[in-house]
Design a protein around this motif. Structure first.
Motif, PDB file in Angstrom:
ATOM      1  N   SER A 100       0.819  -1.204   0.000  1.00  0.00           N
ATOM      2  CA  SER A 100       0.000   0.000   0.000  1.00  0.00           C
ATOM      3  C   SER A 100       0.859   1.263   0.000  1.00  0.00           C
ATOM      4  O   SER A 100       0.336   2.377   0.003  1.00  0.00           O
ATOM      5  CB  SER A 100      -0.945   0.020   1.217  1.00  0.00           C
ATOM      6  N   ALA A 104      -1.080   4.433   2.226  1.00  0.00           N
ATOM      7  CA  ALA A 104      -2.527   4.152   2.253  1.00  0.00           C
ATOM      8  C   ALA A 104      -3.134   4.192   0.858  1.00  0.00           C
ATOM      9  O   ALA A 104      -4.251   4.681   0.656  1.00  0.00           O
ATOM     10  CB  ALA A 104      -3.244   5.138   3.177  1.00  0.00           C
ATOM     11  N   LYS A 158      -4.402   1.900  -0.846  1.00  0.00           N
ATOM     12  CA  LYS A 158      -5.561   1.033  -1.013  1.00  0.00           C
ATOM     13  C   LYS A 158      -6.818   1.616  -0.379  1.00  0.00           C
ATOM     14  O   LYS A 158      -7.887   1.003  -0.428  1.00  0.00           O
ATOM     15  CB  LYS A 158      -5.270  -0.349  -0.423  1.00  0.00           C
ATOM     16  N   THR A 159      -6.683   2.790   0.224  1.00  0.00           N
ATOM     17  CA  THR A 159      -7.824   3.456   0.835  1.00  0.00           C
ATOM     18  C   THR A 159      -8.349   4.549  -0.090  1.00  0.00           C
ATOM     19  O   THR A 159      -7.773   4.834  -1.142  1.00  0.00           O
ATOM     20  CB  THR A 159      -7.442   4.080   2.189  1.00  0.00           C
ATOM     21  N   SER A 160      -9.407   5.206   0.335  1.00  0.00           N
ATOM     22  CA  SER A 160      -9.990   6.281  -0.471  1.00  0.00           C
ATOM     23  C   SER A 160      -9.245   7.597  -0.301  1.00  0.00           C
ATOM     24  O   SER A 160      -9.519   8.562  -1.029  1.00  0.00           O
ATOM     25  CB  SER A 160     -11.464   6.479  -0.079  1.00  0.00           C
ATOM     26  N   SER A 161      -8.288   7.638   0.648  1.00  0.00           N
ATOM     27  CA  SER A 161      -7.548   8.877   0.901  1.00  0.00           C
ATOM     28  C   SER A 161      -6.047   8.623   1.010  1.00  0.00           C
ATOM     29  O   SER A 161      -5.456   8.705   2.098  1.00  0.00           O
ATOM     30  CB  SER A 161      -8.064   9.543   2.182  1.00  0.00           C
TER      31      SER A 161
END
Length: 223
Positions: A42, A68, A70-73
């Protein structure tokens, strides 16, 4: 992930139907290399500055880090190593597969403005290493490669670890002026101990083997 040469970094989560920009807040959108952290997929490192030996290969400002992803942010930080990499391009970028504190960076020429206009006052190109990238101050040290002094200005084209190994690595180095370069340092160099305090380098492929020129540096192995 996709890093077009002068358009920043983009991520798709639907097989390419849509793309999300991740680097628009950076000091540069010129991208020379991308490297996922083998220990944390990630996390992505971006070598800014394109170095394709062309008149419109724009320079960058150093190494950026995306976490991060793989997250939306996703979070963008950097640039790191600006004192060594600003006004240059980064075509070579590699992370130790087992220790993401160790990061190798290879720099080459980057341009400014319109046409082939290299920056004045740019730092010497070459091979650099950080041993505290993820947990420390992300500082970099320029390395001597074989018989090429650390202070010598030379272009690195690529850096590749052997999968799973923290020690076995290959580095590509370009001759400054092709077949007319009197130094003839170009080729592929092998490092058997990339995690050591002082790595050792052996040229295993010479770009211009059997040349008849004068080699000012004792790095011609005549393989």
């Amino acid at each position: 992930m996709s890093g077009p040469r002068k358009a920043g970094l983009y991520q798709t989560r639907d097989g390419g139907a849509t793309w999300i920009p991740l680097m628009d807040s950076a000091m540069t959108l010129a991208v020379g290399s991308l490297e996922l952290d083998p220990a944390d997929p990630s996390t992505l490192l971006v070598g800014s500055g394109e170095s394709n030996f062309s008149g419109d290969s724009y320079a960058g400002f150093g190494v950026y880090k995306l976490t991060a992803t793989k997250t939306s942010s996703p979070v963008l930080s950097g640039p790191f190593g600006s004192s060594s990499f600003s006004k240059r391009g980064i075509p070579g970028l590699a992370i130790d597969p087992n220790n993401d504190d160790i990061v190798y960076v290879g720099t080459a020429t980057g341009q400014q403005g319109i046409g082939p206009q290299p920056f004045t006052g740019a730092p010497a190109r070459g091979l650099f290493r950080s041993t505290n990238f993820s947990t420390g101050a992300s500082t970099f040290t320029k390395l001597a490669v074989a018989n090429i002094p650390a202070g010598f200005d030379f272009r690195v084209t690529s850096i590749v670890y052997e999968p799973g190994s923290s020690d076995r690595m290959f580095v590509g180095i370009a001759d400054a002026s092709g077949a007319n370069d009197p130094n003839f340092i170009g080729g592929i160099y092998f490092i058997p101990n990339a995690s050591a305090a002082t790595p050792t380098f052996t040229r295993v492929f010479e770009t211009f083997a059997g040349h008849g020129g004068t080699n000012a540096l004792p790095s011609d192995l005549r393989l």
